[in-house]
Design a protein around this motif. Structure first.
Motif, PDB file in Angstrom:
ATOM      1  N   UNK A  26      23.798   4.469   7.056  1.00 37.17           N
ATOM      2  CA  UNK A  26      23.750   2.891   6.888  1.00 37.17           C
ATOM      3  C   UNK A  26      25.093   2.759   6.182  1.00 37.17           C
ATOM      4  N   UNK A  27      26.097   1.579   6.761  1.00 41.82           N
ATOM      5  CA  UNK A  27      26.993   1.070   6.102  1.00 41.82           C
ATOM      6  C   UNK A  27      28.172   1.957   5.961  1.00 41.82           C
ATOM      7  N   UNK A  28      28.088   3.106   6.944  1.00 41.96           N
ATOM      8  CA  UNK A  28      29.280   3.989   6.310  1.00 41.96           C
ATOM      9  C   UNK A  28      29.979   4.379   7.680  1.00 41.96           C
ATOM     10  N   UNK A  29      31.399   4.257   7.589  1.00 39.51           N
ATOM     11  CA  UNK A  29      32.090   4.589   8.557  1.00 39.51           C
ATOM     12  C   UNK A  29      32.422   6.068   8.934  1.00 39.51           C
ATOM     13  N   UNK A  30      32.555   6.408  10.237  1.00 42.02           N
ATOM     14  CA  UNK A  30      32.854   7.680  10.310  1.00 42.02           C
ATOM     15  C   UNK A  30      34.563   7.692  10.346  1.00 42.02           C
ATOM     16  N   UNK A  31      35.040   9.096  10.087  1.00 44.25           N
ATOM     17  CA  UNK A  31      36.311   9.169   9.702  1.00 44.25           C
ATOM     18  C   UNK A  31      36.792  10.539  10.584  1.00 44.25           C
ATOM     19  N   UNK A  32      36.765  10.141  11.967  1.00 43.04           N
ATOM     20  CA  UNK A  32      36.891  11.420  12.780  1.00 43.04           C
ATOM     21  C   UNK A  32      38.232  11.639  12.895  1.00 43.04           C
ATOM     22  N   UNK A  33      39.304  10.953  12.663  1.00 46.41           N
ATOM     23  CA  UNK A  33      40.727  11.120  12.463  1.00 46.41           C
ATOM     24  C   UNK A  33      41.114  11.450  11.306  1.00 46.41           C
ATOM     25  N   UNK A  34      40.561  11.520  10.329  1.00 43.86           N
ATOM     26  CA  UNK A  34      40.795  12.107   8.923  1.00 43.86           C
ATOM     27  C   UNK A  34      40.573  11.122   7.814  1.00 43.86           C
ATOM     28  N   UNK A  35      40.337  11.256   6.766  1.00 42.34           N
ATOM     29  CA  UNK A  35      39.851  10.344   5.578  1.00 42.34           C
ATOM     30  C   UNK A  35      41.269  10.230   4.562  1.00 42.34           C
ATOM     31  N   UNK A  36      42.472  10.851   4.949  1.00 38.35           N
ATOM     32  CA  UNK A  36      43.374  10.212   4.054  1.00 38.35           C
ATOM     33  C   UNK A  36      44.151   8.781   4.512  1.00 38.35           C
ATOM     34  N   UNK A  37      44.563   8.066   3.552  1.00 41.46           N
ATOM     35  CA  UNK A  37      45.120   6.845   3.950  1.00 41.46           C
ATOM     36  C   UNK A  37      46.161   6.889   5.143  1.00 41.46           C
ATOM     37  N   UNK A  49      36.027   1.421   0.813  1.00 41.79           N
ATOM     38  CA  UNK A  49      35.116   1.912   0.058  1.00 41.79           C
ATOM     39  C   UNK A  49      34.069   3.072   0.695  1.00 41.79           C
ATOM     40  N   UNK A  50      34.002   3.175   2.100  1.00 37.93           N
ATOM     41  CA  UNK A  50      33.401   4.135   2.746  1.00 37.93           C
ATOM     42  C   UNK A  50      34.157   5.507   2.485  1.00 37.93           C
ATOM     43  N   UNK A  51      35.567   5.500   2.376  1.00 37.32           N
ATOM     44  CA  UNK A  51      36.595   6.543   2.253  1.00 37.32           C
ATOM     45  C   UNK A  51      36.380   6.913   0.789  1.00 37.32           C
ATOM     46  N   UNK A  52      36.299   5.961  -0.252  1.00 35.17           N
ATOM     47  CA  UNK A  52      36.143   6.509  -1.554  1.00 35.17           C
ATOM     48  C   UNK A  52      34.786   7.394  -1.921  1.00 35.17           C
ATOM     49  N   UNK A  53      33.944   7.064  -0.953  1.00 36.12           N
ATOM     50  CA  UNK A  53      32.569   7.686  -1.231  1.00 36.12           C
ATOM     51  C   UNK A  53      32.312   8.937  -0.924  1.00 36.12           C
ATOM     52  N   UNK A  54      33.303   9.303   0.177  1.00 37.08           N
ATOM     53  CA  UNK A  54      33.143  10.652   0.642  1.00 37.08           C
ATOM     54  C   UNK A  54      34.570  11.653   0.195  1.00 37.08           C
ATOM     55  N   UNK A  55      35.564  11.017  -0.316  1.00 38.98           N
ATOM     56  CA  UNK A  55      36.753  11.629  -0.712  1.00 38.98           C
ATOM     57  C   UNK A  55      36.702  12.961  -1.529  1.00 38.98           C
ATOM     58  N   UNK A  56      36.081  12.695  -2.571  1.00 33.94           N
ATOM     59  CA  UNK A  56      35.725  13.552  -3.710  1.00 33.94           C
ATOM     60  C   UNK A  56      34.861  14.791  -3.397  1.00 33.94           C
TER      61      UNK A  56
END
Length: 174
Positions: A26-37, A49-56
């Protein structure tokens, strides 16, 4: 670590692959193209915010421990700072996360032209005080202070045309 070569490209590909394999929630965006900015086109606050939650979790084993700790404490600070409500305990935790971020951040100084000495990094110290005095910072922006900087410094500097000592000219103008 050098991410510019062939090995770097495979590391970025692996990190992006890890991000794309995270299950939907819930409330999480999928990053199919990549998580880097660089892979995000006009990201929204929620996407950041979704990106920050999974990057580490996606890159922790590719970066030095000090960098992982710095990133972790920065993310903790941001998550606390952007919370919908605060208590004195949560603000204390936010300040502790910021202290830890500053403790571990020297690892990134060699990659920063300013040595991480820039206003937005310094302004993080003011967040807890601002939250205590003004409430939550949802949508907080430095745009107004950047605009004021343009009015106070950049426009007067442009009027000098670079012909004279701009510091003394600005001092006389302001």
């Amino acid at each position: 670590m050098d991410l510019n070569g062939t090995k770097g490209a495979s590391i970025i590909e692996e990190i992006n692959n890890r991000a794309s394999m995270i299950p939907q929630y819930k409330d999480h965006r999928r990053f199919n193209q990549g998580i880097f900015p660089c892979f995000l086109r006009n990201p929204t606050y929620t996407e950041w915010r979704s990106n920050m939650a999974i990057i580490l979790p996606c890159c922790y084993d590719y970066i030095p421990l000090q960098a992982a700790l710095c990133l972790r404490h920065f993310l903790d600070f941001i998550m606390h700072a952007t919370a919908e409500e605060h208590t004195e305990d949560s603000l204390t935790e936010m300040e502790e996360s910021l202290d830890a971020y500053y403790k571990y951040s020297p690892i990134f100084q060699k990659y920063s032209p300013s040595g991480l000495n820039f206003p937005k990094n310094h302004m993080l110290q003011k967040y807890a005080h601002d939250i205590r005095s003004r409430g939550i910072i949802r949508g907080y922006s430095t745009t107004s202070s950047e605009h004021q900087h343009t009015i106070d410094v950049k426009k007067p500097e442009k009027r000098t045309n670079g012909r004279f000592d701009s510091l003394s000219q600005m001092a006389n103008f302001i």
